[in-house]
Design a protein around this motif. Structure first.
Motif, PDB file in Angstrom:
ATOM      1  N   UNK A  35       0.845  -1.186   0.000  1.00 43.41           N
ATOM      2  CA  UNK A  35       0.000   0.000   0.000  1.00 43.41           C
ATOM      3  C   UNK A  35       0.883   1.240   0.000  1.00 43.41           C
ATOM      4  N   UNK A  36       0.328   2.309  -0.507  1.00 46.88           N
ATOM      5  CA  UNK A  36       1.010   3.600  -0.448  1.00 46.88           C
ATOM      6  C   UNK A  36       0.542   4.305   0.815  1.00 46.88           C
ATOM      7  N   UNK A  37       1.466   4.517   1.729  1.00 43.36           N
ATOM      8  CA  UNK A  37       1.151   5.174   2.990  1.00 43.36           C
ATOM      9  C   UNK A  37       1.465   6.664   2.876  1.00 43.36           C
ATOM     10  N   UNK A  38       0.507   7.478   3.237  1.00 41.44           N
ATOM     11  CA  UNK A  38       0.720   8.922   3.216  1.00 41.44           C
ATOM     12  C   UNK A  38       1.258   9.372   4.565  1.00 41.44           C
ATOM     13  N   UNK A  39       2.384  10.074   4.533  1.00 36.93           N
ATOM     14  CA  UNK A  39       3.056  10.526   5.751  1.00 36.93           C
ATOM     15  C   UNK A  39       2.992  12.049   5.795  1.00 36.93           C
ATOM     16  N   UNK A  40       2.389  12.555   6.837  1.00 40.28           N
ATOM     17  CA  UNK A  40       2.255  14.007   6.998  1.00 40.28           C
ATOM     18  C   UNK A  40       3.337  14.490   7.964  1.00 40.28           C
ATOM     19  N   UNK A  41       4.220  15.329   7.456  1.00 37.10           N
ATOM     20  CA  UNK A  41       5.301  15.877   8.266  1.00 37.10           C
ATOM     21  C   UNK A  41       5.275  17.401   8.199  1.00 37.10           C
ATOM     22  N   UNK A  42       6.210  18.021   8.916  1.00 41.21           N
ATOM     23  CA  UNK A  42       6.237  19.484   8.962  1.00 41.21           C
ATOM     24  C   UNK A  42       6.480  20.084   7.586  1.00 41.21           C
ATOM     25  N   UNK A  43       7.226  19.363   6.741  1.00 44.75           N
ATOM     26  CA  UNK A  43       7.539  19.892   5.417  1.00 44.75           C
ATOM     27  C   UNK A  43       6.461  19.669   4.380  1.00 44.75           C
TER      28      UNK A  43
END
Length: 244
Positions: A102-110
């Motif tokens: 699966x494609x995991x979406x990662x939310x970071x500060x950038x």
């Protein structure tokens, strides 16, 4: 001979500027002396420390090897299995066909990034913290990585033409035969001028990768959920495997 005696009362009554100067002089001398003593005694201290640890060399090496082995994850083209480290010093090792990607979406500060995530179909165990699953700024990089892994695990196809695998292509019979047919340069990636490649072929590769209709590709690993019962699956698990 004249003796000068300084009492605590004299020090208390000393002007503030003289107190500061006194502390600077004494402090600088103490630091310099400490460094001098440290440089002279450090080799002896370290030598003694090494001598104390020498009887434990084999034990420490064994513990280090065990720790590295416990945290090891791998994709084996030879056996067709994938192994991921889990808690408790265990591993989940299963055929590659039992893992869905699966494609995991990662939310970071950038901003928003993407990462490849593996899910074991029978247990629901998820894995994303691998050297292959680094965070990417675009989804197409993750799609291309999963496509590369599928071709790597498919022994009927030659190894993917990537720099990491180039030194080992001749060891795989299918890949060796394929390279001989097309006249593959065995040192193409190692002798490549990377900066020049980035401005020419690299740009074309990047363009094709981003424009490729990844959503239209059908995964070769058709889900097999329900093909066997969980009890049968448990019996097939090797001894010492992560309990299911």
């Amino acid at each position: 001979m004249v003796y000068i005696r300084c009492t605590l009362a004299d020090f208390v009554e000393m002007p503030r500027i003289l107190k500061v100067l006194w502390f600077l002089v004494v402090g600088s001398g103490w630091i310099a002396g400490s460094f001098y003593i440290l440089t002279k005694t450090l080799p002896w201290v370290m030598g003694g420390f090494v001598l104390l640890l020498r009887p434990l060399d084999k034990l420490l090496a064994k513990l280090l090897d065990r720790g590295l082995e416990t945290g090891e994850s791998y994709f084996s083209r030879e056996t067709g299995e994938v192994s991921f480290a889990v808690s408790g010093g265990k591993k989940l090792t299963a055929p590659f066909e039992e893992f869905d990607a699966y494609v995991e979406r990662v939310i970071e500060a950038g901003g928003i990034f993407y990462r490849l995530m593996f899910v074991h179909r029978y247990t629901g165990a998820q894995f994303s913290q691998t050297s292959l699953s680094r965070v990417e700024p675009v989804k197409e990089e993750v799609m291309a990585l999963w496509d590369m892994l599928q071709r790597y695990m498919d022994v009927s196809q030659p190894l993917p033409d990537v720099p990491r695998l180039e030194p080992f292509r001749h060891l795989d019979p299918v890949t060796r035969e394929y390279d001989e047919e097309i006249g593959q340069n065995p040192r193409y990636w190692r002798d490549l001028n990377l900066e020049e490649w980035k401005t020419r072929e690299g740009l074309e590769v990047l363009r094709r990768q981003r424009e490729y209709p990844w959503d239209s590709r059908v995964c070769k690993l058709t889900p097999q959920l329900g093909r066997i019962s969980m009890e049968e699956y448990r019996q097939k698990r090797p001894d010492g495997s992560w309990p299911i």
